[in-house]
Design a protein around this motif. Structure first.
Motif: not given
Length: 528
Positions: A312-316, A318-325, A412-418
């Protein structure tokens, strides 16, 4: 396509753990064979040789030997079980969806592997089972020896953990006289031991029991360590619950072994006025084994709760990584059925079985303790009551706490790259389809100046071999284009594309409005 099989060595701790277990079990199995021959040669009354118990004893010892042999490769090589191979959840990408039993042999093997890799450590489980096989049948033989008078009735209270009185022996010689003028004197120091009252008692623990407890402790540590990377708090909580299970296993065996020998000898014959709750010794063993199986299932239910909360935390995330507004992509992963309450239903079933199995044992512990006053019976009774309330309280807390924040290295690596890429080229994201078949890609993104735009793009079979459809989002607008395979799908998925890749893709499509039926949009959102 044939499945690729490769052997990888396990950790150094596993190899030394294997050496310890093999040496210990070799000694215990050899001792068991000697014990078997000693029991057969005892002076049994005519027709009372316990052949069923002796047969069961040899069957259990043989099973322990075979399990120990199978235990060796699970510690030398990795077997695909997370806890056994010291694999941490959250470090590498997990399963993309639930496996299906339908299909050929390969699909069935994948199905089994997907589920068995999340069970408890295979090696430690084998250690527990083999240690239990060496421990359980001794209780049956001792009960028969007491029943037929080969051991005194007081031996009922001797078990794997017993309080043995220590008799202090005073062997200090009396000092001779300082001056002895009689050369022919025959005075000798008094070496006769003087027996005193036993001042204290010590606990004597057998090697069989120590081996059993060691296996339970190793199981608790390894299974909890699976969550140590992604959530140290839950890993510690799981390990504590498994330690409580280990105490339940070990104390339960001591208590049931005392009650079993008491049942075999006879409550009335021993002088206990209150009747037994369980009608026979066989029924007592049935309750004990059912309780042990339920304890094992409680560990699986606890792990399942942590795993569903992790997903459940992973789904959240993932959504935050591709949906930042700016961009939102629907992710379909391992579904949480029944809104994640399947572990709670399993915990309720475990609680009901605990109450059914432990209630008769608690009453018998109490009645035997009133007559005998053995502290081990009191400890077993109090701990059973405590464990039932602890299990109920734990799952009430879990029902109230819905959200857990787990850590994932690959997300977390995806988020830092973004965050780094957004400074120069805006947010990036992609949906990758590497097969050439017809697929539907549904995108939903939010424009800063307009309302939500929904676009469905149907891609036919790709004509070029080394081309795959990719989505690039720059300045809040999508660009669906054909890109070379040098842009790895793993780096483009879920917003992991670098700024350089995004700029190259964007520059390539600036002057190509429509190519091969692919739509390209400009910076302001209108088709070129």
């Amino acid at each position: 396509m044939a499945m690729k099989m490769s052997l990888k060595l396990n950790s150094l701790q596993s190899i030394w753990y294997c050496v310890f277990v093999v040496v210990t079990h070799a000694y215990l199995i050899i001792s068991a064979f000697y014990h078997y021959h000693r029991v057969r040669q005892m002076d049994w009354p005519d027709g009372t040789l316990p052949k069923p118990e002796l047969g069961l004893y040899m069957l259990c010892v043989t099973a322990a030997l075979l399990i120990t042999v199978l235990f060796i490769p699970t510690q030398i090589f990795q077997v695909g079980n997370n806890a056994n191979d010291r694999t941490k959840l959250g470090v590498e990408k997990g399963d993309q969806g639930p496996p299906k039993w339908k299909g050929g042999l390969k699909a069935k093997l994948v199905f089994v592997r997907r589920y068995t890799k999340h069970l408890g450590p295979v090696g430690a489980t084998m250690h527990i089972v083999s240690a239990f096989c060496l421990l359980l049948p001794v209780m049956f033989l001792q009960a028969r020896e007491i029943e037929h008078g080969l051991l005194p009735p007081q031996s009922i209270w001797r078990s794997e953990v017993s309080l043995v009185p220590v008799i202090e022996m005073d062997r200090a010689p009396s000092p001779p006289p300082l001056i002895d003028t009689d050369l022919m004197s025959t005075n000798q120091p008094d070496l006769k031991p003087h027996v005193k009252e036993p001042p204290y008692k010590v606990s004597m623990v057998t090697i069989n029991y120590i081996n059993y407890v060691t296996a339970l402790v190793v199981y608790a540590i390894l299974y909890g360590d699976v969550f140590w990377f992604c959530h140290k708090g839950f890993a510690l909580l799981l390990s504590v619950q498994l330690m409580f299970n280990a105490i339940q296993y070990s104390l339960g065996f001591i208590g049931v072994s005392l009650l079993y020998k008491l049942h075999t000898y006879g409550w009335d014959k021993y002088g206990i006025p209150e009747p037994a709750v369980v009608s026979s010794a066989a029924g007592l063993v049935g309750l004990f084994l059912t309780n042990n199986i339920t304890i094992f299932l409680s560990a699986v239910v606890m792990f399942l709760y942590g795993y569903t909360r992790m997903k459940e935390s992973e789904l959240r995330k993932r959504k935050n990584n591709v949906e930042d507004g700016k961009c939102s992509v629907v992710y379909k992963g391992n579904a949480l059925r029944c809104q994640g309450y399947i572990p709670h239903m399993g915990a309720l079933c475990v609680l009901v079985i605990f109450i059914i199995c432990k209630s008769p044992l608690i009453v018998e512990y109490l009645r035997a303790f009133r007559h005998q006053g053995d502290p081990r019976l009191l400890a077993c009774m109090l701990y059973d009551i405590f464990y039932i309330f602890f299990w109920a309280f734990l799952w009430v807390v879990f029902a109230l706490k819905r959200e857990w924040n787990f850590n994932f290295a690959y997300l977390d690596e995806v988020q830092s790259v973004k965050e780094e890429s957004s400074q120069s080229a805006g947010s990036t994201g992609s949906l990758v389809n590497d097969n050439g078949m017809k697929n539907n890609i549904e995108l939903s993104f939010v424009n800063r100046y307009n309302q939500d735009i929904h676009q469905r793009h149907n891609t036919d079979k790709v004509t070029e071999v080394k081309m795959s459809p990719k989505l690039h989002v720059a300045n809040n607008m999508p660009v669906i284009t054909q890109a070379s395979e040098k842009y790895s799908p793993k780096r483009l998925r879920n917003g992991s594309a670098t700024a350089e890749e995004c700029q190259l893709l964007h520059q390539k499509q600036e002057h190509e409005p429509i190519q091969n039926g692919v739509l390209n949009t400009s910076m302001n959102g209108r088709p070129v």
